[in-house]
Motif scaffolding. Structure first.
Motif, PDB file in Angstrom:
ATOM      1  N   VAL A   1       0.879  -1.194   0.088  1.00 60.20           N
ATOM      2  CA  VAL A   1      -0.027  -0.037   0.048  1.00 60.20           C
ATOM      3  C   VAL A   1       0.906   1.045   0.077  1.00 60.20           C
ATOM      4  CG1 VAL A   1      -1.780   1.229   1.148  1.00 60.20           C
ATOM      5  CG2 VAL A   1      -1.934  -1.093   0.912  1.00 60.20           C
ATOM      6  N   GLN A   2       0.597   2.297  -1.052  1.00 58.20           N
ATOM      7  CA  GLN A   2       1.247   3.442  -0.834  1.00 58.20           C
ATOM      8  C   GLN A   2       0.306   4.498  -0.555  1.00 58.20           C
ATOM      9  OE1 GLN A   2       1.224   1.538  -4.137  1.00 58.20           O
ATOM     10  NE2 GLN A   2       2.926   0.822  -3.121  1.00 58.20           N
ATOM     11  N   LEU A   3       0.858   5.274   0.573  1.00 59.35           N
ATOM     12  CA  LEU A   3       0.096   6.138   1.166  1.00 59.35           C
ATOM     13  C   LEU A   3       0.383   7.742   1.262  1.00 59.35           C
ATOM     14  CD1 LEU A   3      -0.195   4.349   4.720  1.00 59.35           C
ATOM     15  CD2 LEU A   3      -2.064   4.382   2.878  1.00 59.35           C
ATOM     16  N   GLN A   4      -0.271   8.559   1.050  1.00 52.37           N
ATOM     17  CA  GLN A   4       0.196   9.945   0.707  1.00 52.37           C
ATOM     18  C   GLN A   4      -0.846  10.709   1.546  1.00 52.37           C
ATOM     19  OE1 GLN A   4       2.802  11.544  -1.089  1.00 52.37           O
ATOM     20  NE2 GLN A   4       1.888  13.173   0.437  1.00 52.37           N
ATOM     21  N   ALA A   5      -0.209  11.503   2.768  1.00 52.55           N
ATOM     22  CA  ALA A   5      -0.949  12.559   3.491  1.00 52.55           C
ATOM     23  C   ALA A   5      -0.961  13.866   2.725  1.00 52.55           C
ATOM     24  CB  ALA A   5      -0.341  12.293   4.918  1.00 52.55           C
ATOM     25  N   SER A   6      -1.837  14.517   3.030  1.00 50.31           N
ATOM     26  CA  SER A   6      -2.032  15.896   2.625  1.00 50.31           C
ATOM     27  C   SER A   6      -2.981  16.635   3.390  1.00 50.31           C
ATOM     28  CB  SER A   6      -2.405  15.973   1.125  1.00 50.31           C
ATOM     29  OG  SER A   6      -3.803  15.321   0.809  1.00 50.31           O
ATOM     30  N   GLY A   7      -3.100  18.047   3.371  1.00 51.74           N
ATOM     31  CA  GLY A   7      -3.755  18.925   3.890  1.00 51.74           C
ATOM     32  C   GLY A   7      -3.434  19.663   5.051  1.00 51.74           C
ATOM     33  N   GLY A   8      -2.329  19.417   5.204  1.00 51.35           N
ATOM     34  CA  GLY A   8      -1.830  20.288   6.332  1.00 51.35           C
ATOM     35  C   GLY A   8      -1.311  21.836   6.110  1.00 51.35           C
ATOM     36  N   GLY A   9      -0.747  22.584   7.010  1.00 54.18           N
ATOM     37  CA  GLY A   9      -0.945  23.950   6.814  1.00 54.18           C
ATOM     38  C   GLY A   9      -0.583  24.773   7.964  1.00 54.18           C
ATOM     39  N   LEU A  10      -0.526  26.151   8.287  1.00 56.65           N
ATOM     40  CA  LEU A  10      -0.638  26.962   9.099  1.00 56.65           C
ATOM     41  C   LEU A  10      -2.179  27.436   9.584  1.00 56.65           C
ATOM     42  CD1 LEU A  10       1.100  28.754  11.033  1.00 56.65           C
ATOM     43  CD2 LEU A  10       1.114  30.354   9.104  1.00 56.65           C
ATOM     44  N   VAL A  11      -2.129  27.394  10.573  1.00 50.24           N
ATOM     45  CA  VAL A  11      -3.567  27.739  11.044  1.00 50.24           C
ATOM     46  C   VAL A  11      -3.362  28.438  12.599  1.00 50.24           C
ATOM     47  CG1 VAL A  11      -4.065  25.327  12.153  1.00 50.24           C
ATOM     48  CG2 VAL A  11      -5.994  26.972  11.466  1.00 50.24           C
ATOM     49  N   GLN A  12      -4.424  29.211  12.932  1.00 49.57           N
ATOM     50  CA  GLN A  12      -4.403  30.003  14.336  1.00 49.57           C
ATOM     51  C   GLN A  12      -4.898  28.853  15.209  1.00 49.57           C
ATOM     52  OE1 GLN A  12      -6.288  33.750  13.744  1.00 49.57           O
ATOM     53  NE2 GLN A  12      -4.373  34.906  13.410  1.00 49.57           N
ATOM     54  N   ALA A  13      -4.682  28.925  16.442  1.00 47.40           N
ATOM     55  CA  ALA A  13      -5.215  28.252  17.587  1.00 47.40           C
ATOM     56  C   ALA A  13      -6.651  28.331  17.589  1.00 47.40           C
ATOM     57  CB  ALA A  13      -4.565  28.874  18.785  1.00 47.40           C
ATOM     58  N   GLY A  14      -7.647  27.357  17.744  1.00 49.84           N
ATOM     59  CA  GLY A  14      -8.782  27.465  17.651  1.00 49.84           C
ATOM     60  C   GLY A  14      -9.504  27.204  16.215  1.00 49.84           C
ATOM     61  N   GLY A  15      -8.396  27.011  15.278  1.00 47.27           N
ATOM     62  CA  GLY A  15      -8.765  26.751  13.800  1.00 47.27           C
ATOM     63  C   GLY A  15      -9.240  25.333  13.503  1.00 47.27           C
ATOM     64  N   THR A  16      -9.488  24.970  12.246  1.00 48.60           N
ATOM     65  CA  THR A  16      -9.563  23.546  11.726  1.00 48.60           C
ATOM     66  C   THR A  16      -8.661  23.326  10.439  1.00 48.60           C
ATOM     67  OG1 THR A  16     -11.527  24.439  10.217  1.00 48.60           O
ATOM     68  CG2 THR A  16     -12.027  23.845  12.661  1.00 48.60           C
ATOM     69  N   LEU A  17      -8.462  22.039  10.450  1.00 47.72           N
ATOM     70  CA  LEU A  17      -7.907  21.663   9.341  1.00 47.72           C
ATOM     71  C   LEU A  17      -8.217  20.015   8.893  1.00 47.72           C
ATOM     72  CD1 LEU A  17      -3.937  22.439   9.633  1.00 47.72           C
ATOM     73  CD2 LEU A  17      -5.513  23.131   8.025  1.00 47.72           C
ATOM     74  N   LEU A  19      -7.104  16.655   7.249  1.00 48.46           N
ATOM     75  CA  LEU A  19      -5.893  15.866   6.664  1.00 48.46           C
ATOM     76  C   LEU A  19      -6.497  14.602   6.029  1.00 48.46           C
ATOM     77  CD1 LEU A  19      -3.364  15.714   9.304  1.00 48.46           C
ATOM     78  CD2 LEU A  19      -3.657  17.383   7.808  1.00 48.46           C
ATOM     79  N   SER A  20      -5.952  14.346   4.549  1.00 47.55           N
ATOM     80  CA  SER A  20      -6.403  13.402   4.009  1.00 47.55           C
ATOM     81  C   SER A  20      -5.303  12.298   3.682  1.00 47.55           C
ATOM     82  CB  SER A  20      -6.925  13.904   2.453  1.00 47.55           C
ATOM     83  OG  SER A  20      -7.734  14.653   2.647  1.00 47.55           O
ATOM     84  N   CYS A  21      -5.679  11.027   3.726  1.00 49.87           N
ATOM     85  CA  CYS A  21      -4.565  10.012   3.410  1.00 49.87           C
ATOM     86  C   CYS A  21      -5.188   9.102   2.450  1.00 49.87           C
ATOM     87  CB  CYS A  21      -4.463   9.131   4.838  1.00 49.87           C
ATOM     88  SG  CYS A  21      -3.217   7.678   4.664  1.00 49.87           S
ATOM     89  N   ALA A  22      -4.433   9.393   1.383  1.00 47.13           N
ATOM     90  CA  ALA A  22      -4.821   8.535  -0.030  1.00 47.13           C
ATOM     91  C   ALA A  22      -4.024   7.484  -0.148  1.00 47.13           C
ATOM     92  CB  ALA A  22      -4.634   9.707  -1.328  1.00 47.13           C
ATOM     93  N   ALA A  23      -4.622   6.221  -0.328  1.00 47.02           N
ATOM     94  CA  ALA A  23      -3.854   5.026  -0.591  1.00 47.02           C
ATOM     95  C   ALA A  23      -3.921   4.392  -1.801  1.00 47.02           C
ATOM     96  CB  ALA A  23      -4.694   4.117   0.403  1.00 47.02           C
ATOM     97  N   SER A  24      -3.023   3.571  -2.336  1.00 49.43           N
ATOM     98  CA  SER A  24      -3.109   3.071  -3.493  1.00 49.43           C
ATOM     99  C   SER A  24      -2.379   1.583  -3.421  1.00 49.43           C
ATOM    100  CB  SER A  24      -2.566   3.868  -4.660  1.00 49.43           C
ATOM    101  OG  SER A  24      -1.016   4.212  -4.415  1.00 49.43           O
ATOM    102  N   GLY A  25      -2.415   0.825  -4.550  1.00 49.29           N
ATOM    103  CA  GLY A  25      -1.980  -0.527  -4.425  1.00 49.29           C
ATOM    104  C   GLY A  25      -2.688  -1.740  -3.964  1.00 49.29           C
ATOM    105  N   VAL A  78      -8.651   8.341   3.737  1.00 48.09           N
ATOM    106  CA  VAL A  78      -9.113   8.199   4.927  1.00 48.09           C
ATOM    107  C   VAL A  78      -8.823   9.792   5.590  1.00 48.09           C
ATOM    108  CG1 VAL A  78      -8.258   8.032   7.538  1.00 48.09           C
ATOM    109  CG2 VAL A  78      -8.635   6.178   5.749  1.00 48.09           C
ATOM    110  N   TYR A  79      -9.730  10.425   6.470  1.00 46.31           N
ATOM    111  CA  TYR A  79      -9.809  11.832   6.629  1.00 46.31           C
ATOM    112  C   TYR A  79      -9.542  11.783   8.231  1.00 46.31           C
ATOM    113  CZ  TYR A  79     -11.889  12.269   1.984  1.00 46.31           C
ATOM    114  OH  TYR A  79     -12.421  11.866   0.804  1.00 46.31           O
ATOM    115  N   LEU A  80      -8.757  12.917   8.510  1.00 46.08           N
ATOM    116  CA  LEU A  80      -8.597  13.308  10.136  1.00 46.08           C
ATOM    117  C   LEU A  80      -9.044  14.962  10.068  1.00 46.08           C
ATOM    118  CD1 LEU A  80      -7.592  12.353  12.586  1.00 46.08           C
ATOM    119  CD2 LEU A  80      -5.401  13.644  12.258  1.00 46.08           C
TER     120      LEU A  80
END
Length: 126
Positions: A1-17, A19-25, A78-80
């Motif tokens: 299984v190959q996994l790729q996480a994405s969706g990170g970034g800079l956010v202020q305290a109290g904010g939301t993000l 994340l996605s984990c896309a799988a293949s294989g 998968v989403y976080l």
């Protein structure tokens, strides 16, 4: 299984993000998926895990009530969802895939995972 996480970034305290984990294989639905994180100078720590069906989830106490985890097996993803972010959530976040066995222990142990993706940086400013 190959996994790729994405969706990170800079956010202020109290904010939301989200994340996605896309799988293949290999067959995605064979695997439970976990999220871990590692802050500078600290050991990698467990964040959350979700079973192959999405019917069972487990969270670290530090994120319980703020983070949710879900999966879309049709999209092999998968989403976080991270809400009410705190500066102490700042870390590189990794997703991993594993097949639970009798020693799974809610998926908290990183050595139970067979495949790891590259991380995505989450930075929460105060």
């Amino acid at each position: 299984v190959q996994l790729q996480a994405s969706g990170g970034g800079l956010v202020q305290a109290g904010g939301t993000l989200r994340l996605s984990c896309a799988a293949s294989g290999r067959t995605f639905t064979n695997y439970a998926i976990g999220w871990f994180r590692q802050a500078p100078g600290k050991e990698r720590e467990f964040v959350a895990t979700i079973s192959w069906s999405g019917g069972a989830t487990y969270f670290a106490d530090s994120v319980l009530g703020r983070f949710t985890i879900s999966r879309d097996n049709d999209k092999n993803t998968v989403y976080l969802q991270m809400n009410s972010l705190k500066p102490e959530d700042t870390a590189v976040y990794y997703c991993a895939a594993g097949i639970p066995d009798t020693t799974w222990a809610n998926g908290e142990l990183d050595d139970k995972y067979d495949y790891w993706g590259r991380g995505t940086q989450v930075t929460v400013s105060s």
